[in-house]
Enzyme design. Structure first.
Site, PDB file in Angstrom:
ATOM      1  N   ASP A   1      -1.919  -0.384  -7.804  1.00  0.00           N
ATOM      2  CA  ASP A   1      -1.897   0.477  -6.619  1.00  0.00           C
ATOM      3  C   ASP A   1      -0.478   0.814  -6.180  1.00  0.00           C
ATOM      4  O   ASP A   1       0.493   0.196  -6.611  1.00  0.00           O
ATOM      5  CB  ASP A   1      -2.598  -0.243  -5.459  1.00  0.00           C
ATOM      6  CG  ASP A   1      -4.106  -0.096  -5.533  1.00  0.00           C
ATOM      7  OD1 ASP A   1      -4.578   0.761  -6.295  1.00  0.00           O
ATOM      8  OD2 ASP A   1      -4.803  -0.854  -4.822  1.00  0.00           O
TER       9      ASP A   1
ATOM     10  N   LYS B   1      -1.479   7.033  -4.750  1.00  0.00           N
ATOM     11  CA  LYS B   1      -1.138   8.425  -4.449  1.00  0.00           C
ATOM     12  C   LYS B   1       0.138   8.798  -5.181  1.00  0.00           C
ATOM     13  O   LYS B   1       1.030   7.986  -5.336  1.00  0.00           O
ATOM     14  CB  LYS B   1      -0.854   8.563  -2.956  1.00  0.00           C
ATOM     15  CG  LYS B   1      -2.092   8.737  -2.154  1.00  0.00           C
ATOM     16  CD  LYS B   1      -1.752   8.981  -0.711  1.00  0.00           C
ATOM     17  CE  LYS B   1      -2.960   8.630   0.104  1.00  0.00           C
ATOM     18  NZ  LYS B   1      -2.842   8.440   1.454  1.00  0.00           N
TER      19      LYS B   1
ATOM     20  N   MET C   1      -2.103  -0.681   8.457  1.00  0.00           N
ATOM     21  CA  MET C   1      -2.313   0.780   8.363  1.00  0.00           C
ATOM     22  C   MET C   1      -2.437   1.424   9.740  1.00  0.00           C
ATOM     23  O   MET C   1      -3.317   2.263   9.958  1.00  0.00           O
ATOM     24  CB  MET C   1      -3.591   1.079   7.546  1.00  0.00           C
ATOM     25  CG  MET C   1      -3.532   0.564   6.132  1.00  0.00           C
ATOM     26  SD  MET C   1      -5.029   0.861   5.203  1.00  0.00           S
ATOM     27  CE  MET C   1      -6.035  -0.534   5.649  1.00  0.00           C
TER      28      MET C   1
HETATM   29  N1  SAH Z   1      -4.497  -5.881   0.760  1.00  0.00           N
HETATM   30  C1  SAH Z   1      -3.264  -5.679   1.475  1.00  0.00           C
HETATM   31  C2  SAH Z   1      -3.389  -4.649   2.572  1.00  0.00           C
HETATM   32  C3  SAH Z   1      -3.701  -3.264   2.050  1.00  0.00           C
HETATM   33  S1  SAH Z   1      -3.745  -2.097   3.339  1.00  0.00           S
HETATM   34  C4  SAH Z   1      -2.784  -7.022   2.022  1.00  0.00           C
HETATM   35  O1  SAH Z   1      -3.531  -8.002   1.988  1.00  0.00           O
HETATM   36  O2  SAH Z   1      -1.642  -7.099   2.464  1.00  0.00           O
HETATM   37  C5  SAH Z   1      -2.121  -1.462   3.295  1.00  0.00           C
HETATM   38  C6  SAH Z   1      -1.373  -1.870   4.549  1.00  0.00           C
HETATM   39  O3  SAH Z   1      -0.865  -3.190   4.399  1.00  0.00           O
HETATM   40  C7  SAH Z   1      -0.167  -1.027   4.868  1.00  0.00           C
HETATM   41  O4  SAH Z   1      -0.510   0.163   5.526  1.00  0.00           O
HETATM   42  C8  SAH Z   1       0.589  -1.957   5.777  1.00  0.00           C
HETATM   43  O5  SAH Z   1       0.009  -1.999   7.057  1.00  0.00           O
HETATM   44  C9  SAH Z   1       0.334  -3.300   5.110  1.00  0.00           C
HETATM   45  N2  SAH Z   1       1.403  -3.670   4.178  1.00  0.00           N
HETATM   46  C10 SAH Z   1       1.288  -3.867   2.863  1.00  0.00           C
HETATM   47  N3  SAH Z   1       2.466  -4.251   2.329  1.00  0.00           N
HETATM   48  C11 SAH Z   1       3.347  -4.305   3.353  1.00  0.00           C
HETATM   49  C12 SAH Z   1       4.723  -4.649   3.475  1.00  0.00           C
HETATM   50  N4  SAH Z   1       5.451  -5.029   2.418  1.00  0.00           N
HETATM   51  N5  SAH Z   1       5.291  -4.580   4.678  1.00  0.00           N
HETATM   52  C13 SAH Z   1       4.597  -4.225   5.770  1.00  0.00           C
HETATM   53  N6  SAH Z   1       3.294  -3.893   5.729  1.00  0.00           N
HETATM   54  C14 SAH Z   1       2.675  -3.938   4.544  1.00  0.00           C
END
Ligand code: SAH
Length: 293
Positions: free
Chosen positions: A72, A94, A209
């Site tokens: 992803d 994307k 998000m």
């Molecule tokens: N499965 C992922 C979340 C996916 S949704 C998890 O467990 O972390 C995607 C969202 O995760 C982003 O929009 C943001 O809110 C958060 N996110 C993912 N990586 C991030 C990072 N390095 N720093 C800050 N937010 C992050």
């Protein structure tokens, strides 16, 4: 990439044999066998929030072994260095403003590769079961009778905050935490959320998000009785050297989002724990220099 580091683990793991510091990571590990990554199966692996070193040992083993990796947008590219030279790499995020492939299309791809007898690694940001649609992919795999395994990962809303010096729970401030997504499948504020209950239920709310809808979310929470002076910390690019923390309050959230461009991805945390990073900001200076974590 140091080849020795990648190749030497060879499917086994165990105690470090000597008390010498081992800067090559797994190079000297030996002992227990990893579970077999069977042909025709799919592993859903959490890549962690960003820093490659936050991958689990099982995830590392899966990368070493996979025939195909489907990854992803938020997965750190560096992890792909740990695949076999002949591993097929497929991007499922994307690109150039185009919408991401339909969820169903990705699941069908997983099934197709598995039916072709590949070891299929589905690499997802953070933890595959936290706002990552991992459940939907597993449902499709189960229906198609494809064997699968979940390899959990460090979620941005827990481990990412740790890199920002923000404990997601802290005895003096909160005995509970709410994890919430800031938008639903259509991009709007999720309508099925009971915002009144959220406003009142927990001193700490962690939002994934949520940048786009955060101004609306803030006013909604305030309208349901949340204190507008509640601290808000926004952690962008958590666990990466360019990690950035923006602070505001619920009252000021809208104007903060208007004035300062906030880099994405970002985790938003509402509540007193957000302030703790002033005292616990360990991820500074030399800590940021290492690209692994
Ligand atoms: N499965 C992922 C979340 C996916 S949704 C998890 O467990 O972390 C995607 C969202 O995760 C982003 O929009 C943001 O809110 C958060 N996110 C993912 N990586 C991030 C990072 N390095 N720093 C800050 N937010 C992050």
């Amino acid at each position: 990439m140091d080849n020795r580091f990648t190749k030497s683990i060879s499917g086994r793991i165990g105690r470090l044999p000597s008390s010498e510091p081992d800067n090559t990571g797994f190079a000297q590990l030996d002992g227990e066998d990893f579970p077999e990554f069977e042909t025709g199966s799919v592993w859903l692996v959490g890549a962690g929030p960003g820093a490659p070193g936050l991958l689990t040992l099982l995830g590392y083993h899966a990368l070493n072994t996979a025939d195909v990796v489907i990854y992803d947008a938020l997965v750190n590219d560096k992890l792909l260095d740990w695949t076999r030279d002949d591993c097929q790499i497929v991007y499922a995020g994307k690109r150039g403003g185009k919408p991401s492939p339909e969820q169903g299309d990705i699941s069908l791809k997983l099934i197709e590769f598995a039916k072709a007898g590949k070891r299929v690694l589905r690499l997802k940001g953070g933890d595959p079961f936290v706002f990552g649609r991992g459940g939907e992919e597993c449902q499709m795999l189960a229906r198609a009778q494809i064997p699968y395994r979940i390899v959990p990962g460090i979620s941005a809303g827990i481990g990412g905050l740790g890199y920002a010096g923000i404990p997601v729970t802290h005895r003096e401030t909160n005995h509970s935490v709410i994890f919430l997504t800031g938008h639903d499948a259509s991009g709007n504020m999720p309508a099925s959320v009971d915002w009144k209950a959220v406003a009142q239920a927990s001193p700490v709310i962690v939002l994934y998000m949520a940048l786009k809808n955060f101004a609306d979310i803030s006013s909604k929470l305030i309208s349901y009785g949340r204190d507008g002076n509640d601290r808000v910390a926004i952690v962008s690019d958590a666990t990466l050297p360019h990690q950035k923390i923006t602070e505001t309050t619920l009252y000021e959230a809208a104007s903060t989002l208007d004035t300062a461009p906030i880099p994405k991805p970002a985790i938003i945390v509402i509540g007193a724990v957000g302030e703790m990073h002033h005292a616990l900001d360990w991820y500074v200076d030399r800590a940021r220099e290492n690209q692994i974590g």
